[in-house]
Design a protein around this motif. Structure first.
Motif, mmCIF file in Angstrom:
data_model
loop_
_atom_site.group_PDB
_atom_site.id
_atom_site.type_symbol
_atom_site.label_atom_id
_atom_site.label_comp_id
_atom_site.label_asym_id
_atom_site.label_seq_id
_atom_site.Cartn_x
_atom_site.Cartn_y
_atom_site.Cartn_z
ATOM 1 N N ARG A 94 0.665 -1.151 -0.055
ATOM 2 C CA ARG A 94 -0.068 0.140 0.213
ATOM 3 C C ARG A 94 0.823 1.306 -0.152
ATOM 4 N NH1 ARG A 94 -4.014 0.480 4.453
ATOM 5 N NH2 ARG A 94 -5.049 1.592 2.968
ATOM 6 N N TRP A 95 1.801 1.242 -0.791
ATOM 7 C CA TRP A 95 2.648 2.452 -1.060
ATOM 8 C C TRP A 95 2.001 3.639 -1.273
ATOM 9 C CZ3 TRP A 95 8.022 1.337 -3.373
ATOM 10 C CH2 TRP A 95 8.549 0.310 -2.779
ATOM 11 N N ARG A 96 0.864 3.813 -2.089
ATOM 12 C CA ARG A 96 0.240 5.071 -2.459
ATOM 13 C C ARG A 96 -0.323 5.575 -1.427
ATOM 14 N NH1 ARG A 96 -2.431 3.191 -8.009
ATOM 15 N NH2 ARG A 96 -2.682 1.133 -6.581
ATOM 16 N N SER A 97 -1.129 4.665 -0.455
ATOM 17 C CA SER A 97 -1.608 5.102 0.756
ATOM 18 C C SER A 97 -0.731 5.686 2.010
ATOM 19 C CB SER A 97 -2.473 3.880 1.261
ATOM 20 O OG SER A 97 -3.524 3.572 0.460
ATOM 21 N N PHE A 98 0.561 5.036 1.815
ATOM 22 C CA PHE A 98 1.337 5.214 2.617
ATOM 23 C C PHE A 98 1.936 6.818 2.351
ATOM 24 C CE2 PHE A 98 6.192 5.507 3.537
ATOM 25 C CZ PHE A 98 6.169 4.990 5.191
ATOM 26 N N CYS A 99 2.267 7.260 1.086
ATOM 27 C CA CYS A 99 2.603 8.506 0.647
ATOM 28 C C CYS A 99 1.471 9.546 1.072
ATOM 29 C CB CYS A 99 3.156 8.353 -0.730
ATOM 30 S SG CYS A 99 4.427 7.470 -1.058
ATOM 31 N N ASN A 100 0.407 9.028 0.705
ATOM 32 C CA ASN A 100 -0.883 10.045 1.055
ATOM 33 C C ASN A 100 -1.196 10.339 2.334
ATOM 34 O OD1 ASN A 100 -1.457 10.230 -1.712
ATOM 35 N ND2 ASN A 100 -2.989 8.655 -1.665
ATOM 36 N N GLU A 101 -0.614 9.335 3.464
ATOM 37 C CA GLU A 101 -0.869 9.723 4.542
ATOM 38 C C GLU A 101 0.221 10.778 5.281
ATOM 39 O OE1 GLU A 101 -1.322 7.191 8.926
ATOM 40 O OE2 GLU A 101 -1.328 6.244 7.029
ATOM 41 N N LEU A 102 1.400 10.560 4.473
ATOM 42 C CA LEU A 102 2.714 11.401 5.126
ATOM 43 C C LEU A 102 2.368 12.698 4.378
ATOM 44 C CD1 LEU A 102 5.819 9.120 4.673
ATOM 45 C CD2 LEU A 102 4.630 9.933 6.453
ATOM 46 N N LEU A 103 1.743 12.866 3.220
ATOM 47 C CA LEU A 103 1.412 14.073 2.461
ATOM 48 C C LEU A 103 0.455 14.860 3.476
ATOM 49 C CD1 LEU A 103 1.756 13.331 -1.101
ATOM 50 C CD2 LEU A 103 3.357 14.740 0.007
ATOM 51 N N GLY A 104 -0.551 14.037 3.927
ATOM 52 C CA GLY A 104 -1.412 14.470 4.751
ATOM 53 C C GLY A 104 -1.039 15.245 6.031
ATOM 54 N N PHE A 105 -0.005 14.532 6.718
ATOM 55 C CA PHE A 105 0.834 15.354 7.728
ATOM 56 C C PHE A 105 1.486 16.629 7.300
ATOM 57 C CE2 PHE A 105 0.637 10.991 9.950
ATOM 58 C CZ PHE A 105 0.140 11.595 11.225
ATOM 59 N N ALA A 106 1.978 16.526 6.037
ATOM 60 C CA ALA A 106 2.887 17.662 5.565
ATOM 61 C C ALA A 106 1.905 18.809 5.503
ATOM 62 C CB ALA A 106 3.587 17.202 4.187
ATOM 63 N N HIS A 107 0.809 18.679 4.845
ATOM 64 C CA HIS A 107 -0.430 19.610 4.463
ATOM 65 C C HIS A 107 -0.702 20.242 6.027
ATOM 66 C CE1 HIS A 107 -3.569 21.932 2.898
ATOM 67 N NE2 HIS A 107 -4.369 21.257 3.652
ATOM 68 N N GLU A 108 -1.030 19.429 6.872
ATOM 69 C CA GLU A 108 -1.388 19.895 8.153
ATOM 70 C C GLU A 108 -0.407 20.683 8.872
ATOM 71 O OE1 GLU A 108 -4.779 19.869 9.508
ATOM 72 O OE2 GLU A 108 -5.264 19.213 7.570
ATOM 73 N N LEU A 109 0.828 20.355 8.610
ATOM 74 C CA LEU A 109 1.804 21.028 9.417
ATOM 75 C C LEU A 109 2.398 22.237 8.689
ATOM 76 C CD1 LEU A 109 3.869 17.918 10.679
ATOM 77 C CD2 LEU A 109 2.493 19.483 12.064
ATOM 78 N N GLY A 110 1.987 22.405 7.287
ATOM 79 C CA GLY A 110 2.347 23.559 6.386
ATOM 80 C C GLY A 110 3.969 23.431 6.016
#
Length: 409
Positions: A103-119
């Motif tokens: 599930r690499w795509r979900s893995f990357c999307n989750e990390l990008l979610g953190f990146a977005h929330e943290l600015g």
């Protein structure tokens, strides 16, 4: 939606990530992020659900005792934040984990979610690959990106790599498609001495990170460890005339290729780094905390404590074994550029994993390094014979002197 309670608003945050496994030759990249976390005493504020991304038969959990109570540490990816002080304080979001099994795509999307929330304003992913580079010369570190504009503004290479890729390449492309600026830093590890740790490659990655984000990084004992590592390899290589001759061949090729560039920009960059270190600078607040408006530090949310211990460096085996395998179990050309020297120096052995030249090669191969909870990962300490290559490394190893030609996205 990701909610980050307990994490204050960050200042010009940069996400720095590294993953153990296929993209982490000599553990150089993951050790670099671990060094940042240790020096600035980062506090873990989030961890991805291990069940979603890891095959526990490949990356096994570990059991440990906490005051007589047995606990389990699951292989996963954790995020922590540190604030770096100075005239222009900024925050680093450190991501350290293991290349996921699924599930690499979900893995990357989750990390990008953190990146977005943290600015997060920039994502820097560090990796290490195996290359035809001599251990006696500075470690080549290439910076690549998929963004043509970012390549021009930050003096990076626009990646042209085609072939098998790992989580570093997947995460970089996910960032590009999401509109998040992303850079990959790749260090080239000598393929004939791939056994971790490789403090010289770790040091090279941190120096390049300093230049990229204009930040002074405390190096601690890394420079001394790097010198001890090189001395250990020198001594082991001197014991084998064939390896010594091969190292000399690599040195000549490297020196010839870099002769026209041994001036100007490289010297200026090193001098600027020296001036930064002389001027000083460091964390603005206490360990793992942010300063609030009142001046009182606010601690981050902590993850469940724990961690994996690393077995001691393997000694030179007497028996022959198979070829090197990456974290994902696939055979690959190692060394690739991702701790301190133990005093005995790295292991240098002969390997037959690739075609031999007219000089032949030694018959013994490096044994796989079992890393406990890291599963079947093992960067072999094999000293490859002159002319030997592998076909499964994610890099284009056609160039023996320039890591930028062999770094994947």
């Amino acid at each position: 939606m990701i909610e980050l309670e307990g994490v204050p608003e960050l200042i010009d945050p940069v996400m720095v990530a590294a993953f153990e496994g296929w993209n982490d030759a000599g553990d150089a990249a993951s050790t670099a992020v671990a060094h940042l976390d240790r020096e600035w005493k980062g506090e873990v504020f989030a961890a991805l659900d291990a069940e979603d991304y890891y095959d526990f038969q490949v990356n096994r959990p570990t059991v440990w005792l906490d005051g007589g109570v047995r606990k389990i540490t699951w292989p996963t990816t954790r995020l922590s934040v540190v604030r770096v002080g100075g005239e222009k304080p900024r925050d680093l979001v450190l991501v350290r984990g293991i290349e996921p099994s699924m599930r690499w795509r979900s893995f990357c999307n989750e990390l990008l979610g953190f990146a977005h929330e943290l600015g997060v304003e920039l994502v820097v992913i560090m990796g290490a690959l195996l290359g035809d580079t001599p251990h006696t010369r500075p470690v080549p570190v290439s910076g690549v990106t998929s963004d043509a504009d970012l390549a021009r503004t930050m003096d990076l290479e626009e990646t042209k790599y085609e072939g098998p890729t790992g989580i570093v390449g997947i995460l970089q492309e996910a960032c590009t498609h999401a509109g998040v600026p992303a850079v990959s830093l790749w260090a080239a590890v000598p393929h004939y001495v791939s056994q971790p740790p490789n403090p010289k490659a770790t040091l090279a990655l941190l120096n390049r990170l300093e230049d990229l984000i204009d930040l002074r990084i405390p190096l601690g004992e890394l420079p001394e460890d790097a010198r001890a590592w090189q001395l250990g390899v020198d001594q082991l290589a001197a014991e084998d005339s064939e390896v010594a001759e091969y190292v000399q061949t690599l040195e000549e090729a490297r020196d010839t290729a870099e002769l026209p560039e041994a001036s100007g920009e490289a010297i200026a960059r090193e001098f600027e780094r020296y001036l930064r270190r002389r001027d000083g600078g460091g964390p603005a607040t206490g360990a793992g905390s942010h300063a609030t408006e009142s001046g009182e530090p606010t601690s981050y949310l902590r993850d469940t404590p724990g961690g994996r211990t690393r077995p001691p460096m393997a000694q030179r085996p007497e028996s022959d074994t198979g070829q090197d395998a990456g974290e994902d179990g696939e055979s690959r050309q190692e060394p690739e550029t991702d701790e301190a020297a133990d005093g005995t120096g790295p292991d240098v052995r002969a390997d037959e994993s690739g075609p031999k030249d007219s000089k032949g090669s030694k018959g013994s191969k490096g044994s796989k390094d079992s890393k406990g909870s890291k599963g079947s990962k093992g960067a072999s300490g094999a000293a490859k014979a002159p002319g030997s290559t592998d076909s499964s490394d994610p890099s284009d190893s056609s160039s023996s002197s320039d890591a930028s030609d062999s770094s994947e996205d």
